[in-house]
Structures are given as C-alpha cells and as structure tokens.
Design an enzyme around this catalytic site. Structure first.
Site, PDB file in Angstrom:
ATOM      1  N   LYS A   1      -3.852  -7.143  -3.826  1.00 26.93           N
ATOM      2  CA  LYS A   1      -2.914  -6.456  -2.942  1.00 26.93           C
ATOM      3  C   LYS A   1      -3.301  -6.686  -1.481  1.00 26.93           C
ATOM      4  O   LYS A   1      -4.463  -6.506  -1.105  1.00 26.93           O
ATOM      5  CB  LYS A   1      -2.923  -4.957  -3.226  1.00 26.93           C
TER       6      LYS A   1
ATOM      7  N   ASP B   1      -0.168 -10.075  -3.302  1.00 22.71           N
ATOM      8  CA  ASP B   1       0.981  -9.180  -3.424  1.00 22.71           C
ATOM      9  C   ASP B   1       1.036  -8.252  -2.217  1.00 22.71           C
ATOM     10  O   ASP B   1       0.191  -7.378  -2.049  1.00 22.71           O
ATOM     11  CB  ASP B   1       0.875  -8.366  -4.716  1.00 22.71           C
TER      12      ASP B   1
ATOM     13  N   GLU C   1       3.571 -12.762  -3.143  1.00 19.71           N
ATOM     14  CA  GLU C   1       4.586 -11.907  -3.756  1.00 19.71           C
ATOM     15  C   GLU C   1       5.165 -10.918  -2.741  1.00 19.71           C
ATOM     16  O   GLU C   1       4.424 -10.203  -2.081  1.00 19.71           O
ATOM     17  CB  GLU C   1       3.930 -11.159  -4.919  1.00 19.71           C
TER      18      GLU C   1
ATOM     19  N   ASP D   1       9.701  -9.537  -5.832  1.00 21.90           N
ATOM     20  CA  ASP D   1       9.289  -8.456  -6.738  1.00 21.90           C
ATOM     21  C   ASP D   1      10.162  -7.224  -6.501  1.00 21.90           C
ATOM     22  O   ASP D   1      11.110  -6.969  -7.246  1.00 21.90           O
ATOM     23  CB  ASP D   1       7.810  -8.146  -6.528  1.00 21.90           C
TER      24      ASP D   1
ATOM     25  N   LYS E   1       9.622  -6.731 -13.957  1.00 26.46           N
ATOM     26  CA  LYS E   1       8.947  -5.613 -14.610  1.00 26.46           C
ATOM     27  C   LYS E   1       9.908  -5.056 -15.649  1.00 26.46           C
ATOM     28  O   LYS E   1      10.785  -4.236 -15.323  1.00 26.46           O
ATOM     29  CB  LYS E   1       8.563  -4.553 -13.570  1.00 26.46           C
TER      30      LYS E   1
END
Length: 320
Positions: free
Chosen positions: A154, A183, A211, A236, A260
């Site tokens: 992250k 991300d 991402e 995302d 997801k």
C-alpha cells in the site's frame, strides 16, 4: 442446469428456507490505506435450505452497500425465499447479490454441494499483502518462505518522499523472481502518480502494476497515464461493482481490472461479462471468511485469462 431450466419453463416456483447470522473479526494488525485505518471486518453469513451458504461482506467506502443496508435487506425477507427473489436483488446491493447467488450455487444438485467441496484451485499462486510503511521490509521474508512470490504494498499513506525511500530499499532486497504490486487506493495526486510511474519505469525490479493511482472521478487522467508510461495501471476502486466495470470498459479501458467478487455484484452476470469480453482481470479478496473466499476463488479459477496471482494472501491480517 437442465432441471432448473425445466422448472422455469413449467412455471414452478421453488423456495428455500432462509436464515442469516452476523460475524465480527478483528484484524491482527490494522489495515492502513489511503482511505483510513481498518480495525474490524464485519459481515453476514446467509444460509439457504440448511446447506447452501454464502457471505455478504460489504465495503461501503469502496463502493458497495453498507453493512446496515445489507442487514435491513436480510431482515425484510420472508423465512422462505425464491430464486426469483435472489436474481431480483437490486444493483445497489452488490455484496448481497454475491452472497445470495453464492448460497444458491452451494445448494448443488442434491448430491454433492459446492460449499462442501475443497477450495477450487487458484489460477496462479496468491499474492500476499504487505504491511504499509517500513513493515514491508521485513514481512516479505517470512512470506517468501511460505511460498509467496507476488507481493502487494500500500502506498499513498505517508509522505511520498519517505515511501519512495522505502520502495527503493524494498526493490533492492526483493529476489529477482518476486513481483511487486503497488496499491494507492486512489490516494495520489496527478503529479505523484507521474512520479511513481516514472520511478517504476526506471528501475529493473519486476513491478507488475500500479493499482488505482488516482480517485475514481479521474478516470480520463488514468487512461492518459496508461498510454504514457510503460508500467501498467490497474483499476480497482473504479471498477468495484459490475456496473462500474462495464462503464469503464465502455469508456475505453483495456488495461488491468482488479475484481473483488465479494462486492462486484451478481456472479452470474460477472461471469457472462468477463467471458464475453476476455478482460485482463486480477481477482482480489475483501477480507471475507472461507465461505466467501471459496465462492470468489471459484470465479477466479473460471475467469482468469492471464497468468496473474490472485489477491487472496491475506490470512496473516486476520485471526483465522
């Protein structure tokens, strides 16, 4: 499927006994993203006919309904629900769509139920989520010993200068066989996104993709950046639900889609879209229990078109 089609032709309405229970799981280590700090995972387990199980695991700040909205929906249902009710769940309840359709699929044909079978094989070994910040520098070693070869880190949660320093150390220490995903959870500015993409372009480490560098409303800017830099960009938050996914595809996105399943919506309609358009998809967890994880991995096994690791290496964040 033939029996189901025949029932529909004959007008037979089949009902299933319905029940649900809430759950609450604390993260072993808080999940830090640009959206904030996540301490607890809450969701709902639904049961149809005493043998079909599904999971409703919303992430409202990511684009799904809230847990309260999902609970309100479950509470207003009768004790017996029909397939028509399940396939009529509105699109503003995508996690509910996933949970109920998964439970219906778990009913099976009456002999061997999907939910009692072993977990389906993933299309590629899972990617593991690293802690944000300096914690990544040590965590990856233990995960590497466990067999993980793709890591997700992250960014956009600290000063960019500090994160770039850690990134430099991380890419220097990761083995050549490792792949790294960055991300940002939509937390970068346009200039920061350019800096990250340029840095990734300049290093020899195997950066798989960046991402969601920018917020959802800056789709055009991400489309522009994807044409300028060689480092791939994956959407995302922009494609959290099937409706959003279709919208971005219609607007020209042909890069990577992070899906997801737990909050994407109807599994049957998601399956139809992915098979029709052969998109480059990476399937990822919403920190669900094994019930939701099994259904999500089943979709990933069916629909992954590229040799990309699924994003389900998250057990070290939860007390399982």
């Amino acid at each position: 499927m033939h029996a189901e089609a025949q029932r529909r032709r004959e007008g037979e309405v089949r009902g299933y006994q319905f029940d649900f229970r809430c759950y609450r799981r604390r993260f072993l280590q808080p999940l830090v993203t640009s959206h904030g700090i996540w301490h607890t995972r809450e969701g709902i387990i639904v049961c149809l006919g005493n043998c079909g199980y599904g999971e409703i695991a919303p992430i409202s700040w990511f684009g799904s309904e809230t847990l309260e909205q999902a609970l309100d929906f479950c509470r207003q249902l009768p004790v017996e629900v029909t397939e028509e009710m399940i396939f009529s769940i509105p699109d503003n309840l995508p996690a509910c769509q996933f949970g109920f359709e998964s439970a219906l699929g778990g009913m099976g044909s009456g002999e061997k139920k999907q939910n009692s079978s072993p977990l389906p094989p993933a299309p590629c070994p899972p990617a593991s989520l690293l802690p944000s910040g300096e914690g990544a520098l040590n965590q990856w070693k233990a995960l590497w010993k466990q067999g993980y070869r793709t890591f997700k880190w992250k960014i956009g949660v600290d000063a960019i200068s500090r994160e770039l320093e850690i990134f430099d150390l991380l890419t220097r220490t990761l083995p050549p066989a490792a792949k790294l995903r960055l991300d940002a959870n939509g937390g970068l500015s346009y200039e920061e996104a350019k800096l990250w993409l340029g840095t990734c372009d300049d290093i020899s480490a195997n950066i798989e993709f960046l991402e969601q560098p920018l917020p959802v409303e800056q789709f055009s800017a991400m489309l522009e950046l994807s044409a300028v830099f060689k480092t791939a960009i994956a959407l995302d938050e922009s494609v959290a639900t099937l409706q959003q996914l279709k919208h971005c595809f219609e607007k020209g996105w042909r890069g990577i889609f992070v899906i997801k399943p737990g909050i994407a919506g109807s599994p049957s309609r998601l399956r139809d879209f992915c098979q029709q358009h052969q998109i480059d998809a990476v399937f990822s967890s919403v920190f669900e229990t094994e019930i939701g994880r099994q259904a999500a991995l089943q979709l990933a096994a069916e629909l992954s078109q590229q040799n990309r690791a699924v994003g389900f290496g998250i057990n070290h964040f939860l007390d399982v």
